[in-house]
Design a protein around this motif. Structure first.
Motif, PDB file in Angstrom:
ATOM      1  N   GLU A  80       6.422   2.090   1.305  1.00  0.00           N
ATOM      2  CA  GLU A  80       7.524   2.963   0.891  1.00  0.00           C
ATOM      3  C   GLU A  80       7.718   2.905  -0.620  1.00  0.00           C
ATOM      4  O   GLU A  80       7.949   3.931  -1.266  1.00  0.00           O
ATOM      5  N   ARG A  81       7.629   1.718  -1.189  1.00  0.00           N
ATOM      6  CA  ARG A  81       7.755   1.590  -2.645  1.00  0.00           C
ATOM      7  C   ARG A  81       6.612   2.306  -3.353  1.00  0.00           C
ATOM      8  O   ARG A  81       6.815   2.947  -4.397  1.00  0.00           O
ATOM      9  N   LEU A  82       5.412   2.205  -2.797  1.00  0.00           N
ATOM     10  CA  LEU A  82       4.263   2.881  -3.389  1.00  0.00           C
ATOM     11  C   LEU A  82       4.428   4.391  -3.346  1.00  0.00           C
ATOM     12  O   LEU A  82       4.000   5.097  -4.262  1.00  0.00           O
ATOM     13  N   TYR A  83       5.034   4.900  -2.281  1.00  0.00           N
ATOM     14  CA  TYR A  83       5.217   6.345  -2.192  1.00  0.00           C
ATOM     15  C   TYR A  83       6.169   6.834  -3.281  1.00  0.00           C
ATOM     16  O   TYR A  83       5.917   7.858  -3.928  1.00  0.00           O
ATOM     17  N   VAL A  84       7.255   6.102  -3.501  1.00  0.00           N
ATOM     18  CA  VAL A  84       8.188   6.476  -4.570  1.00  0.00           C
ATOM     19  C   VAL A  84       7.484   6.379  -5.927  1.00  0.00           C
ATOM     20  O   VAL A  84       7.674   7.229  -6.807  1.00  0.00           O
ATOM     21  N   GLU A  85       6.648   5.363  -6.093  1.00  0.00           N
ATOM     22  CA  GLU A  85       5.875   5.223  -7.330  1.00  0.00           C
ATOM     23  C   GLU A  85       4.955   6.426  -7.529  1.00  0.00           C
ATOM     24  O   GLU A  85       4.803   6.929  -8.637  1.00  0.00           O
ATOM     25  N   ARG A  86       4.345   6.886  -6.443  1.00  0.00           N
ATOM     26  CA  ARG A  86       3.466   8.058  -6.516  1.00  0.00           C
ATOM     27  C   ARG A  86       4.252   9.300  -6.922  1.00  0.00           C
ATOM     28  O   ARG A  86       3.781  10.131  -7.701  1.00  0.00           O
ATOM     29  N   LEU A 132       3.599   9.733   4.886  1.00  0.00           N
ATOM     30  CA  LEU A 132       4.086   8.661   4.019  1.00  0.00           C
ATOM     31  C   LEU A 132       3.004   7.606   3.840  1.00  0.00           C
ATOM     32  O   LEU A 132       2.694   7.186   2.728  1.00  0.00           O
ATOM     33  N   GLU A 133       2.422   7.181   4.968  1.00  0.00           N
ATOM     34  CA  GLU A 133       1.392   6.149   4.898  1.00  0.00           C
ATOM     35  C   GLU A 133       0.152   6.645   4.174  1.00  0.00           C
ATOM     36  O   GLU A 133      -0.422   5.933   3.336  1.00  0.00           O
ATOM     37  N   SER A 134      -0.283   7.868   4.442  1.00  0.00           N
ATOM     38  CA  SER A 134      -1.510   8.353   3.810  1.00  0.00           C
ATOM     39  C   SER A 134      -1.331   8.504   2.300  1.00  0.00           C
ATOM     40  O   SER A 134      -2.214   8.142   1.516  1.00  0.00           O
ATOM     41  N   GLN A 135      -0.183   9.009   1.856  1.00  0.00           N
ATOM     42  CA  GLN A 135       0.074   9.121   0.428  1.00  0.00           C
ATOM     43  C   GLN A 135       0.176   7.740  -0.224  1.00  0.00           C
ATOM     44  O   GLN A 135      -0.358   7.512  -1.314  1.00  0.00           O
ATOM     45  N   SER A 136       0.826   6.810   0.449  1.00  0.00           N
ATOM     46  CA  SER A 136       0.976   5.465  -0.087  1.00  0.00           C
ATOM     47  C   SER A 136      -0.356   4.738  -0.158  1.00  0.00           C
ATOM     48  O   SER A 136      -0.617   3.992  -1.113  1.00  0.00           O
ATOM     49  N   LEU A 137      -1.208   4.945   0.826  1.00  0.00           N
ATOM     50  CA  LEU A 137      -2.507   4.278   0.841  1.00  0.00           C
ATOM     51  C   LEU A 137      -3.402   4.809  -0.280  1.00  0.00           C
ATOM     52  O   LEU A 137      -4.198   4.056  -0.857  1.00  0.00           O
ATOM     53  N   LEU A 138      -3.286   6.089  -0.593  1.00  0.00           N
ATOM     54  CA  LEU A 138      -4.017   6.633  -1.738  1.00  0.00           C
ATOM     55  C   LEU A 138      -3.557   5.958  -3.030  1.00  0.00           C
ATOM     56  O   LEU A 138      -4.370   5.615  -3.892  1.00  0.00           O
ATOM     57  N   GLN A 139      -2.251   5.774  -3.165  1.00  0.00           N
ATOM     58  CA  GLN A 139      -1.705   5.094  -4.337  1.00  0.00           C
ATOM     59  C   GLN A 139      -2.179   3.643  -4.384  1.00  0.00           C
ATOM     60  O   GLN A 139      -2.560   3.137  -5.451  1.00  0.00           O
ATOM     61  N   LEU A 140      -2.163   2.985  -3.251  1.00  0.00           N
ATOM     62  CA  LEU A 140      -2.586   1.588  -3.177  1.00  0.00           C
ATOM     63  C   LEU A 140      -4.039   1.429  -3.597  1.00  0.00           C
ATOM     64  O   LEU A 140      -4.373   0.567  -4.415  1.00  0.00           O
ATOM     65  N   LYS A 141      -4.903   2.295  -3.061  1.00  0.00           N
ATOM     66  CA  LYS A 141      -6.336   2.153  -3.342  1.00  0.00           C
ATOM     67  C   LYS A 141      -6.656   2.484  -4.801  1.00  0.00           C
ATOM     68  O   LYS A 141      -7.411   1.755  -5.465  1.00  0.00           O
ATOM     69  N   THR A 142      -6.101   3.587  -5.302  1.00  0.00           N
ATOM     70  CA  THR A 142      -6.481   4.048  -6.647  1.00  0.00           C
ATOM     71  C   THR A 142      -5.821   3.254  -7.765  1.00  0.00           C
ATOM     72  O   THR A 142      -6.431   3.020  -8.812  1.00  0.00           O
ATOM     73  N   GLN A 143      -4.567   2.824  -7.554  1.00  0.00           N
ATOM     74  CA  GLN A 143      -3.827   2.186  -8.639  1.00  0.00           C
ATOM     75  C   GLN A 143      -3.780   0.660  -8.548  1.00  0.00           C
ATOM     76  O   GLN A 143      -3.426  -0.004  -9.525  1.00  0.00           O
ATOM     77  N   TYR A 144      -4.145   0.124  -7.411  1.00  0.00           N
ATOM     78  CA  TYR A 144      -4.095  -1.332  -7.249  1.00  0.00           C
ATOM     79  C   TYR A 144      -5.458  -1.907  -6.852  1.00  0.00           C
ATOM     80  O   TYR A 144      -6.030  -2.708  -7.593  1.00  0.00           O
ATOM     81  N   CYS A 145      -5.987  -1.491  -5.719  1.00  0.00           N
ATOM     82  CA  CYS A 145      -7.248  -2.073  -5.240  1.00  0.00           C
ATOM     83  C   CYS A 145      -8.392  -1.811  -6.211  1.00  0.00           C
ATOM     84  O   CYS A 145      -9.123  -2.730  -6.584  1.00  0.00           O
TER      85      CYS A 145
END
Length: 423
Positions: free
Chosen positions: A150-156, A393-406
């Protein structure tokens, strides 16, 4: 060993606070670690420490080895004159101030939890894995993952707001005009998104407002500005639009020099720019005050009604000029509308609410959760490792997680990475 891990240890006090001492056996008591500096200069400003029973206030510099101080030439930089503690993984040499006094040094490798160190090495020494924590991701609690997503989605959304702010500044704070430009970009999808955006930016939005009574005029504007009408006679409809466009050019002093070329290659016919532009023209020909109408809507069904439009009649039997095809109404699909909600509507609602000093994060989270999970290789891979939900929500957040963190190995800034390091 990475220096950002040492920053993490100091910032979050992940060190044994008892019996801390400098390389000269002076007792250290940490009152405040200071403020993390992400720019040039010492790593932490305004720390407060008690060293050998004397209170110190100043800056802290962190390195892997003490000798890195000289490697980075800090001895010649006055910005480091107020360093009161040198925090290092390994102390290999004393560092002197200009007055030849020794800067106190804290060696970290003796004062951190061995379990945390092992977890850190396991995370960052992972080889041939898709993400650093691939082998341990599934063990992280659902609560931790859910809150982080949820935090990642707001960040996105914050990142998407940057383009909106740019468009707002170039559109004289006209939210209707910004909505049009964002819709145009997303009607073009990845292949033609930038081309469609350049189209929307090639004329004043007031021109579109004046053409609302005639959808064919809007088509002529869109097709003419994107260069789809420059070919020789294709059929009667092409000639009609070409004539209308010539009139519009003269009337509104149009210029399409900055419009990027369109692409048809490897696109499904339903995504041809001709069809998407006609659908966009139909939307603006049939819906008044679009921004003010959608800004207060909060359910996907409301948006399905708003975007229930199709390409103009000619396109029922065409995908390109002059070539007939099997008859079918080119209506916007719900899956396409979902993309518009994710990439245009929600970011605009988020940005607009912030400009009004309001917080609607709960409404936005509720809306994005109404939309189905987007299917792409990143989402599929994550869900193979650990099932992570069924909404956009999860798919958008996972894109943020992979591209900006992983991808950037920002595990120390990630709640999942933190959870694994801390055990």
């Amino acid at each position: 060993m990475r220096e950002d891990f040492l920053h993490y240890l100091w910032k979050h006090k992940k060190i044994n606070p008892t019996n801390l001492s400098t390389s000269l056996d002076e007792a250290i008591s940490i009152i405040s670690v200071g403020t993390h500096n992400l720019n040039s200069g010492p790593d932490f400003f305004n720390a407060q420490l008690r060293i050998d029973n004397q209170l110190w206030a100043g800056n802290v510099e962190i390195h892997i080895k003490s000798s890195d101080w000289y490697v980075h030439k800090h001895e010649t930089d006055s910005a480091y004159d107020n360093v009161i503690l040198h925090v290092v993984w390994e102390h290999d040499t004393d560092i002197y101030r200009e007055d030849n006094s020794v800067i106190p040094t804290l060696q970290l490798k003796d004062v951190i939890d061995t379990g945390m160190l092992l977890n850190y090495k396991r995370l960052f020494n992972a080889s041939k894995t898709w993400i650093n924590c691939e082998n341990d991701f599934a063990s992280v609690s659902d609560f931790t993952v859910s809150n982080w997503l949820e935090r990642l989605y707001v960040e996105r959304l914050e990142e998407k707001s940057l383009l909106i702010q740019e468009l707002l500044a170039s559109s004289n704070n006209d939210w209707e005009a910004v909505l049009f430009k964002m819709l145009a970009k997303n009607f073009g999808l990845k292949v033609n998104g930038e081309s469609f955006l350049s189209l929307a930016q090639s004329f004043d939005f007031k021109v579109l407002r004046k053409l609302k009574s005639n959808p064919e005029d809007i088509e002529a504007l869109f097709f003419g500005q994107t260069g789809l009408l420059i070919k020789e006679h294709q059929d009667d409809y092409h000639s009609k639009l070409e004539e209308q466009y010539s009139f519009l050019v003269s009337k509104f002093k149009l210029d399409n020099a900055g419009v990027l070329p369109l692409k048809f290659f490897r696109l499904r016919p339903s995504n041809f720019p001709t069809i998407r532009l006609s659908q966009l023209a139909s939307l603006y020909a049939t819906k008044d005050n679009l921004f003010s109408n959608i800004i207060n809507l909060n359910t996907k069904d409301d948006f399905y009604k708003v975007f229930n439009v199709s390409a103009l009649h000619y396109w029922n039997t065409h995908y390109s000029f002059g070539k007939t095809s099997k008859a079918s109404q080119k209506i916007l699909s719900r899956s396409f509308i979902n993309l518009l909600i994710v990439n245009t509507i929600i970011p605009l609602k988020f940005c607009y609410s912030k400009s009004q000093g309001k917080s609607i994060e709960d409404d936005i989270i509720n809306l994005i959760k109404q939309l189905p999970l987007e299917q792409n290789s990143i989402v599929k891979r994550f869900n193979h490792i650990k099932p992570l939900g069924k909404s956009a929500l999860e798919s958008q957040s996972l894109l943020q997680l992979k591209t900006q963190y992983c991808n950037k190995h920002n595990c120390l800034k990630c709640a999942i990475g933190n959870s694994l390091i801390n055990g």
